[in-house]
Design a protein around this motif. Sequence first.
Motif, PDB file in Angstrom:
ATOM      1  N   VAL A  90       0.467 -11.570   1.730  1.00 28.10           N
ATOM      2  CA  VAL A  90       1.237 -10.952   0.820  1.00 28.10           C
ATOM      3  C   VAL A  90       1.495  -9.625   0.955  1.00 28.10           C
ATOM      4  CG1 VAL A  90       1.651 -10.960  -1.819  1.00 28.10           C
ATOM      5  CG2 VAL A  90       0.618 -13.136  -0.524  1.00 28.10           C
ATOM      6  N   PHE A  91       2.676  -8.924   0.676  1.00 27.92           N
ATOM      7  CA  PHE A  91       2.862  -7.537   0.615  1.00 27.92           C
ATOM      8  C   PHE A  91       3.385  -7.217  -0.677  1.00 27.92           C
ATOM      9  CE2 PHE A  91       3.099  -8.889   4.949  1.00 27.92           C
ATOM     10  CZ  PHE A  91       2.485  -7.891   5.685  1.00 27.92           C
ATOM     11  N   LEU A  92       3.019  -5.995  -0.980  1.00 28.95           N
ATOM     12  CA  LEU A  92       3.459  -5.432  -2.308  1.00 28.95           C
ATOM     13  C   LEU A  92       4.297  -4.150  -1.957  1.00 28.95           C
ATOM     14  CD1 LEU A  92       3.764  -4.807  -5.388  1.00 28.95           C
ATOM     15  CD2 LEU A  92       1.528  -4.060  -5.343  1.00 28.95           C
ATOM     16  N   ASP A  93       5.603  -4.009  -2.026  1.00 29.71           N
ATOM     17  CA  ASP A  93       6.322  -2.599  -1.882  1.00 29.71           C
ATOM     18  C   ASP A  93       6.118  -2.220  -0.469  1.00 29.71           C
ATOM     19  OD1 ASP A  93       7.286  -2.694  -4.313  1.00 29.71           O
ATOM     20  OD2 ASP A  93       5.741  -1.151  -5.035  1.00 29.71           O
ATOM     21  N   GLY A  94       5.832  -3.427   0.489  1.00 28.73           N
ATOM     22  CA  GLY A  94       5.491  -3.138   2.053  1.00 28.73           C
ATOM     23  C   GLY A  94       4.111  -3.123   2.457  1.00 28.73           C
ATOM     24  N   ALA A  95       3.186  -2.976   1.502  1.00 23.99           N
ATOM     25  CA  ALA A  95       1.895  -2.822   1.834  1.00 23.99           C
ATOM     26  C   ALA A  95       1.154  -4.003   1.816  1.00 23.99           C
ATOM     27  CB  ALA A  95       1.229  -1.573   0.946  1.00 23.99           C
ATOM     28  N   PRO A  96       0.262  -4.436   2.606  1.00 22.53           N
ATOM     29  CA  PRO A  96      -0.435  -5.681   2.716  1.00 22.53           C
ATOM     30  C   PRO A  96      -1.443  -5.812   1.621  1.00 22.53           C
ATOM     31  CG  PRO A  96      -1.152  -4.524   4.504  1.00 22.53           C
ATOM     32  CD  PRO A  96      -0.014  -3.708   3.982  1.00 22.53           C
ATOM     33  N   ILE A  97      -1.675  -6.850   0.750  1.00 21.07           N
ATOM     34  CA  ILE A  97      -2.636  -7.134  -0.166  1.00 21.07           C
ATOM     35  C   ILE A  97      -3.971  -7.867   0.513  1.00 21.07           C
ATOM     36  CG2 ILE A  97      -3.206  -7.805  -2.292  1.00 21.07           C
ATOM     37  CD1 ILE A  97      -0.346  -7.530  -3.106  1.00 21.07           C
ATOM     38  N   ASP A  98      -5.123  -7.304   0.316  1.00 17.70           N
ATOM     39  CA  ASP A  98      -6.217  -8.050   0.674  1.00 17.70           C
ATOM     40  C   ASP A  98      -6.688  -9.393   0.008  1.00 17.70           C
ATOM     41  OD1 ASP A  98      -8.429  -8.483   2.334  1.00 17.70           O
ATOM     42  OD2 ASP A  98      -9.687  -7.271   1.184  1.00 17.70           O
ATOM     43  N   LEU A  99      -6.296 -10.415   0.553  1.00 20.36           N
ATOM     44  CA  LEU A  99      -6.490 -11.603  -0.085  1.00 20.36           C
ATOM     45  C   LEU A  99      -7.408 -12.331   0.832  1.00 20.36           C
ATOM     46  CD1 LEU A  99      -2.856 -12.695  -1.104  1.00 20.36           C
ATOM     47  CD2 LEU A  99      -4.783 -11.769  -2.684  1.00 20.36           C
ATOM     48  N   THR A 100      -8.446 -13.291  -0.017  1.00 19.40           N
ATOM     49  CA  THR A 100      -9.152 -14.331   0.770  1.00 19.40           C
ATOM     50  C   THR A 100      -8.155 -15.460   1.165  1.00 19.40           C
ATOM     51  OG1 THR A 100      -9.669 -15.466  -1.329  1.00 19.40           O
ATOM     52  CG2 THR A 100     -11.029 -13.485  -0.848  1.00 19.40           C
ATOM     53  N   PRO A 101      -8.601 -16.286   2.120  1.00 12.52           N
ATOM     54  CA  PRO A 101      -7.961 -17.339   2.502  1.00 12.52           C
ATOM     55  C   PRO A 101      -7.307 -18.458   1.370  1.00 12.52           C
ATOM     56  CG  PRO A 101      -9.750 -17.250   4.046  1.00 12.52           C
ATOM     57  CD  PRO A 101      -9.985 -16.148   2.935  1.00 12.52           C
ATOM     58  N   GLN A 102      -8.331 -18.576   0.421  1.00 12.80           N
ATOM     59  CA  GLN A 102      -8.192 -19.615  -0.779  1.00 12.80           C
ATOM     60  C   GLN A 102      -6.994 -18.878  -1.537  1.00 12.80           C
ATOM     61  OE1 GLN A 102      -9.535 -22.416   1.008  1.00 12.80           O
ATOM     62  NE2 GLN A 102      -8.836 -22.604  -1.028  1.00 12.80           N
ATOM     63  N   GLY A 130      -7.705 -16.791 -11.637  1.00 12.17           N
ATOM     64  CA  GLY A 130      -7.863 -15.453 -12.120  1.00 12.17           C
ATOM     65  C   GLY A 130      -8.140 -14.495 -11.512  1.00 12.17           C
ATOM     66  N   ARG A 131      -8.832 -14.620  -9.945  1.00 18.34           N
ATOM     67  CA  ARG A 131      -9.084 -13.631  -9.050  1.00 18.34           C
ATOM     68  C   ARG A 131      -7.512 -13.149  -8.447  1.00 18.34           C
ATOM     69  NH1 ARG A 131     -13.094 -17.011  -5.581  1.00 18.34           N
ATOM     70  NH2 ARG A 131     -11.539 -16.412  -4.019  1.00 18.34           N
ATOM     71  N   VAL A 132      -6.502 -14.034  -8.438  1.00 24.04           N
ATOM     72  CA  VAL A 132      -5.435 -13.363  -7.931  1.00 24.04           C
ATOM     73  C   VAL A 132      -4.506 -12.771  -8.938  1.00 24.04           C
ATOM     74  CG1 VAL A 132      -3.057 -14.583  -7.343  1.00 24.04           C
ATOM     75  CG2 VAL A 132      -5.041 -15.634  -6.453  1.00 24.04           C
ATOM     76  N   ARG A 133      -4.739 -13.330 -10.103  1.00 25.84           N
ATOM     77  CA  ARG A 133      -4.080 -12.165 -11.213  1.00 25.84           C
ATOM     78  C   ARG A 133      -4.469 -10.910 -11.110  1.00 25.84           C
ATOM     79  NH1 ARG A 133      -4.346 -16.902 -16.047  1.00 25.84           N
ATOM     80  NH2 ARG A 133      -2.361 -17.476 -15.951  1.00 25.84           N
ATOM     81  N   LYS A 134      -5.968 -10.795 -10.886  1.00 25.04           N
ATOM     82  CA  LYS A 134      -6.587  -9.227 -10.773  1.00 25.04           C
ATOM     83  C   LYS A 134      -5.866  -8.520  -9.621  1.00 25.04           C
ATOM     84  CE  LYS A 134     -11.049 -10.525 -12.856  1.00 25.04           C
ATOM     85  NZ  LYS A 134     -12.567 -10.550 -12.697  1.00 25.04           N
ATOM     86  N   ARG A 135      -5.528  -9.309  -8.384  1.00 26.61           N
ATOM     87  CA  ARG A 135      -5.155  -8.647  -7.176  1.00 26.61           C
ATOM     88  C   ARG A 135      -3.646  -8.447  -7.329  1.00 26.61           C
ATOM     89  NH1 ARG A 135      -8.918  -8.572  -3.116  1.00 26.61           N
ATOM     90  NH2 ARG A 135     -10.793 -10.085  -3.713  1.00 26.61           N
ATOM     91  N   LEU A 136      -2.892  -9.345  -7.901  1.00 28.10           N
ATOM     92  CA  LEU A 136      -1.451  -9.196  -8.022  1.00 28.10           C
ATOM     93  C   LEU A 136      -0.819  -8.721  -9.182  1.00 28.10           C
ATOM     94  CD1 LEU A 136      -0.574 -12.222  -5.843  1.00 28.10           C
ATOM     95  CD2 LEU A 136      -1.134  -9.981  -4.911  1.00 28.10           C
ATOM     96  N   GLY A 137      -1.728  -8.966 -10.344  1.00 28.40           N
ATOM     97  CA  GLY A 137      -1.061  -8.563 -11.689  1.00 28.40           C
ATOM     98  C   GLY A 137      -1.354  -9.852 -12.460  1.00 28.40           C
ATOM     99  N   ALA A 138      -1.523  -9.770 -13.850  1.00 25.55           N
ATOM    100  CA  ALA A 138      -1.582 -10.540 -14.873  1.00 25.55           C
ATOM    101  C   ALA A 138      -0.446 -11.526 -15.078  1.00 25.55           C
ATOM    102  CB  ALA A 138      -2.220 -10.102 -15.979  1.00 25.55           C
TER     103      ALA A 138
END
Length: 220
Positions: free
Chosen positions: A141-153, A195-203
């Motif tokens: 997943v990218f935000l404004d072209g930059a990759p976001i560090d996500l776990t597989p799940q 909850g973890r995804v919201r912290k990484r990508l926004g609430a």
Amino acid sequence: MRVLVAEDDDRIAETLVTALTRAGFAVERESEGDTIWFRGDTESFDAVILDLGLPQVDGLTILKRWRNAGRTMPVLILTARGQWEERVDGIEAGADDYVVKPFHVMEIVARIRSLVRRASGLASARIPFGRYLLDTAKMQVFLDGAPIDLTPQEYKLIAYLVHQRGRVVSQLEITEHIYAQDFERESNAVEVLVGRVRKRLGADVIKTRRGFGYTLGEEA
């Protein structure tokens, strides 16, 4: 995404399960025709890889039964039979794709990704949602072209919700489609994962419909 591998050859099945799991799919395997038909008729899969030469009930009969019963999941036929007449029979019976053995496993992975996308009305492997971009080929997943560090799940969760955009998805459905059957998880695993995804990508990226489940936020 949940994929059923319906293949009675242990070596081929193991190769497919391993490759699809590494590609981010929740994979289940069955080898006997009766069980394959029953599971496809009573459970929800995002795609099925269906061998024609199965014991008990052959793959073409299974496919016809599914389609006659209104089962619409994408089906990729996998077979050693290479005659064009048999390929036509499979497609006319309701197959979405057809691959003849021997094959390269990464071609199967790419074809399954394509079938799942098309079933969700998506044409490209690069799927925008809000300021984000889901790249199913790179599994990022990218935000404004930059990759976001996500776990597989975490990646599997956001990818599933993107493919289901526009509908509310229950916790049970999420559990079935992003976790393998033998994956150990707590009873509140989906809530914790959201909850973890919201912290990484926004609430606001994932919206809760209390009592119903989750959906992508309107801005996504």
